[in-house]
Design a protein around this motif. Sequence first.
Motif, PDB file in Angstrom:
ATOM      1  N   SER A  93     -11.953  31.354   9.716  1.00 11.49           N
ATOM      2  CA  SER A  93     -12.067  31.984  11.022  1.00 11.49           C
ATOM      3  C   SER A  93     -12.849  31.109  11.983  1.00 11.49           C
ATOM      4  CB  SER A  93     -12.756  33.346  10.879  1.00 11.49           C
ATOM      5  OG  SER A  93     -12.817  34.018  12.116  1.00 11.49           O
TER       6      SER A  93
ATOM      7  N   ASP B 221      -9.953  30.095  14.356  1.00  8.44           N
ATOM      8  CA  ASP B 221      -9.967  31.052  15.452  1.00  8.44           C
ATOM      9  C   ASP B 221     -10.718  30.529  16.658  1.00  8.44           C
ATOM     10  OD1 ASP B 221      -8.530  32.711  13.872  1.00  8.44           O
ATOM     11  OD2 ASP B 221     -10.157  34.111  13.419  1.00  8.44           O
TER      12      ASP B 221
ATOM     13  N   GLY C 287      -7.920  31.192  19.019  1.00  5.52           N
ATOM     14  CA  GLY C 287      -8.226  32.491  19.593  1.00  5.52           C
ATOM     15  C   GLY C 287      -8.943  32.435  20.924  1.00  5.52           C
TER      16      GLY C 287
END
Length: 472
Positions: free
Chosen positions: A408, A412, A416
């Motif tokens: 993550s 991300d 993200g």
Amino acid sequence: MAAPHTSKALDGRGDEDSQSFASERADSPDKVKDLENQRQPGVQSDSDTDDVGRQIEMEAGNSIKYRTLHLPGYYVISLVLFRSRVSSGVDSDCGYCWDCAVHFPDYLVSECDSASPEANVNSHLRRFCLRHPHVRDVCDIGQHLFWGSNIAWYLTAVMFLLNNTFIQWLNTVSSHGTCTIVFSLITAIVSFVCSLPRTFSTLSKIATFSALFTFISVILAVIFTAIEDHPAGYTPAKGDPIVTAVPVAGTTFVSGVNAFLNISYTFIGQITLPSFIAEMKEPKDFWKSVTAVTVAEIIVFSLVGSIVYAYTGNQYITSPAFGSISNEVYKKVSFSFMVPTLIFLGVLYASVSARFLFFRLFEGTRHKGNHTVVGWAAWAGILAVLWIGAFIIAEVIPFFSDLLSIMSALFDSFFGFIFWGVAYLRMRREDYGPNFYKNRGIRGWIGFIVNVGLIFVGLFFLGPGTYVSLTF
């Protein structure tokens, strides 16, 4: 593998020409005002429409046509991707109810210069793909955003493939701690066969069943959780479920950030969206699917998440939520309906990765768009390698779930947050000049501050997030 795009090929014109054009438009306040009034978010320019039309025309003589994904099929694929968010939000707590409630209105705001990170992310992704319909995946976007750098393309490609392979493992080959080698092997084989269709329009038909099974599974989980006297793991010493709106006392920075990183990993799904948009017959309809998914988020997270959490509390909540059901029959029945969707989500990510590799290998050849022995052998071979890799990861690294926060933090942070904050700044600079945040008044300043903040959120994931994930 075909070389990544050059900067000018991605821009449609060189950065120098783009900046010059933007500067000319920014010279006059009246011109800027006119441009503000004329620009309609989500509407393709004539050049964009012509580009998509040319792509469809070029495929007319092929036996395999990629620009065929219609909106209903995209709805279904989005709902299946939404399943991964269900497992994150519903299975942990109802914290994401707040996130959904905050960002939902932002999808409907024309400029989307909002205070919601995810609303900005999806808005920028949509606009970017509409402006550059030749972009095939997030790797092309990464190269474009960082000034046509081939290094950026290759680094994005590595993260892209690793991220997708890990999600294949998480959703199929692994079965949340109950997986055996035989079960993993059978699941991998079934997933490989389901991955064989070469277009998303075909996969969307399979996704219809996955979406239906997801709905049944979630409803059953809520019912079973509510009708039981106590959740799984209940003891008088732990007491009845404790429900809180804030982290419990004693939660450290490291444990809190680590939990957030774990939840965020499957919650951030923008990495696959450019690949889907690249096969949409009408890319400008993308916003409709995003809105539909957001409505589903609000309903599911607000109702299902809060209900499950209310009956399990801080002491007994598990991930996935099925683990909180004490009755083994109830648990198996509710989880069994989720299995098809778990498999299909892995299939979807495998297909995205295979498409990325296949298109680079056979771009400009008849094997890409026609039924040829070479084409199908290569497609099947790429999928086989991806699923074998996922199977090996599952069996050789059984503690891989502990690495979720690391993935993550590393992935991300870019996919993200950072990419889309940069996308906003570059698009606005091209449209309104280097001082766009000044030329556009309060809207310009709000958009600038929010999206710089988005980039800093990504840097927080990458910096402190990586530190936390390594020390947890």
